[in-house]
Design an enzyme around this catalytic site. Sequence first.
Site, mmCIF file in Angstrom:
data_model
loop_
_atom_site.group_PDB
_atom_site.id
_atom_site.type_symbol
_atom_site.label_atom_id
_atom_site.label_comp_id
_atom_site.label_asym_id
_atom_site.label_seq_id
_atom_site.Cartn_x
_atom_site.Cartn_y
_atom_site.Cartn_z
ATOM 1 N N SER A 151 8.482 2.144 -12.549
ATOM 2 C CA SER A 151 8.118 0.740 -12.713
ATOM 3 C C SER A 151 8.415 0.333 -14.144
ATOM 4 C CB SER A 151 6.629 0.540 -12.432
ATOM 5 O OG SER A 151 6.196 -0.713 -12.904
ATOM 6 N N TYR A 165 -2.136 2.903 -14.582
ATOM 7 C CA TYR A 165 -0.951 2.744 -13.727
ATOM 8 C C TYR A 165 0.313 3.073 -14.526
ATOM 9 C CZ TYR A 165 2.592 0.559 -10.748
ATOM 10 O OH TYR A 165 3.701 0.330 -9.967
HETATM 11 N N1 LIG Z 1 5.687 -4.158 -5.949
HETATM 12 C C1 LIG Z 1 6.118 -4.064 -7.202
HETATM 13 O O1 LIG Z 1 6.257 -5.087 -7.916
HETATM 14 C C2 LIG Z 1 6.473 -2.725 -7.787
HETATM 15 C C3 LIG Z 1 7.132 -2.701 -9.013
HETATM 16 C C4 LIG Z 1 7.478 -1.464 -9.556
HETATM 17 C C5 LIG Z 1 7.165 -0.302 -8.890
HETATM 18 N N2 LIG Z 1 6.497 -0.358 -7.708
HETATM 19 C C6 LIG Z 1 6.198 0.906 -7.048
HETATM 20 O O2 LIG Z 1 6.852 0.898 -5.789
HETATM 21 C C7 LIG Z 1 6.115 1.689 -4.853
HETATM 22 C C8 LIG Z 1 5.824 0.864 -3.606
HETATM 23 O O3 LIG Z 1 5.111 -0.295 -3.998
HETATM 24 P P1 LIG Z 1 4.948 -1.545 -3.025
HETATM 25 O O4 LIG Z 1 4.730 -2.742 -3.868
HETATM 26 O O5 LIG Z 1 6.035 -1.563 -2.003
HETATM 27 O O6 LIG Z 1 3.543 -1.188 -2.334
HETATM 28 P P2 LIG Z 1 2.889 -1.717 -0.962
HETATM 29 O O7 LIG Z 1 3.580 -2.926 -0.461
HETATM 30 O O8 LIG Z 1 1.420 -1.773 -1.234
HETATM 31 O O9 LIG Z 1 3.191 -0.517 0.056
HETATM 32 C C9 LIG Z 1 2.733 0.754 -0.246
HETATM 33 C C10 LIG Z 1 3.090 1.691 0.876
HETATM 34 O O10 LIG Z 1 2.586 2.985 0.547
HETATM 35 C C11 LIG Z 1 1.579 3.377 1.487
HETATM 36 N N3 LIG Z 1 0.555 4.104 0.769
HETATM 37 C C12 LIG Z 1 -0.227 3.670 -0.248
HETATM 38 N N4 LIG Z 1 -1.078 4.631 -0.629
HETATM 39 C C13 LIG Z 1 -0.810 5.706 0.148
HETATM 40 C C14 LIG Z 1 -1.366 6.998 0.255
HETATM 41 N N5 LIG Z 1 -2.382 7.403 -0.530
HETATM 42 N N6 LIG Z 1 -0.861 7.853 1.172
HETATM 43 C C15 LIG Z 1 0.173 7.461 1.977
HETATM 44 N N7 LIG Z 1 0.719 6.250 1.934
HETATM 45 C C16 LIG Z 1 0.231 5.377 1.036
HETATM 46 C C17 LIG Z 1 1.097 2.065 2.117
HETATM 47 O O11 LIG Z 1 0.539 2.233 3.420
HETATM 48 P P3 LIG Z 1 -1.056 2.492 3.638
HETATM 49 O O12 LIG Z 1 -1.769 1.535 2.736
HETATM 50 O O13 LIG Z 1 -1.280 2.261 5.097
HETATM 51 O O14 LIG Z 1 -1.288 3.927 3.263
HETATM 52 C C18 LIG Z 1 2.427 1.312 2.192
HETATM 53 O O15 LIG Z 1 3.210 1.767 3.261
HETATM 54 C C19 LIG Z 1 4.852 2.157 -5.592
HETATM 55 O O16 LIG Z 1 5.053 3.451 -6.095
HETATM 56 C C20 LIG Z 1 4.736 1.150 -6.732
HETATM 57 O O17 LIG Z 1 4.029 1.700 -7.828
HETATM 58 C C21 LIG Z 1 6.155 -1.547 -7.144
#
Ligand SMILES: NC(=O)c1ccc[n+]([C@@H]2O[C@H](COP(=O)([O-])OP(=O)(O)OC[C@H]3O[C@@H](n4cnc5c(N)ncnc54)[C@H](OP(=O)(O)O)[C@@H]3O)[C@@H](O)[C@H]2O)c1
Length: 177
Positions: A151, A165
């Site tokens: 990130s 984070y």
């Molecule tokens: N969105 C952003 O702006 C952004 C920016 C930079 C980096 N990221 C990184 O990108 C990745 C994905 O983010 P996102 O925004 O796509 O998140 P999201 O929309 O909240 O989706 C997260 C996914 O991971 C699963 N998950 C969460 N905790 C889990 C656990 N303990 N065990 C198994 N599955 C789990 C969730 O399903 P369940 O809740 O059902 O488990 C969901 O499928 C993360 O590592 C985040 O730090 C995101």
Amino acid sequence: MMGNERWSMEGSTALVTGGSKGIGRAIVEELARFGVAVHTCSRNEEELNAMLNQWKSMNFHVTGSICDVSNHAEREKLMDEVRTIFNGKLDILVNNAGTSAETAWRPVTQITTEKYSFLMATNFDSCFHLSQLAHPLLKSSGRGSVVFISSIAGTGGFTEGLAVYSSTKVTKKNVLK
Ligand SMILES: NC(=O)c1ccc[n+]([C@@H]2O[C@H](COP(=O)([O-])OP(=O)(O)OC[C@H]3O[C@@H](n4cnc5c(N)ncnc54)[C@H](OP(=O)(O)O)[C@@H]3O)[C@@H](O)[C@H]2O)c1
């Protein structure tokens, strides 16, 4: 000509954690479009099953497990399942599952040990341990790759309220030897 008609990843296998929504879902679908057999996981069974049904109707080769990647035993069970489904060979591990929940936008002084541990287990421990567990499967592939989802918050003191984070996202580069 469609982009995915020009080359294919048919025959490859991937584990993408947290594929039921967000970035993980996009990765699952992109890999599946290139012919990769993908296994994914998440905690919410209803949401995962809904996605698995949708992917099936799109003729994507995607399987899934309920797994909380913050839990050591569940990570071992997940990799056992992956080993069985893909006959011991994994080409790509995408450590995507992650969150900023519980700790985001709170001053460091208000982050309890439990909340700190939750975030470290979900975002950091999971990536380290799943990479270790996947190592023999990646070796069997002969061309194994591990992808970490970092990130901009991991580039330094990004902003107030994201200290924990950010520390879980500090440039994730790896070489598995
Ligand atoms: N969105 C952003 O702006 C952004 C920016 C930079 C980096 N990221 C990184 O990108 C990745 C994905 O983010 P996102 O925004 O796509 O998140 P999201 O929309 O909240 O989706 C997260 C996914 O991971 C699963 N998950 C969460 N905790 C889990 C656990 N303990 N065990 C198994 N599955 C789990 C969730 O399903 P369940 O809740 O059902 O488990 C969901 O499928 C993360 O590592 C985040 O730090 C995101």
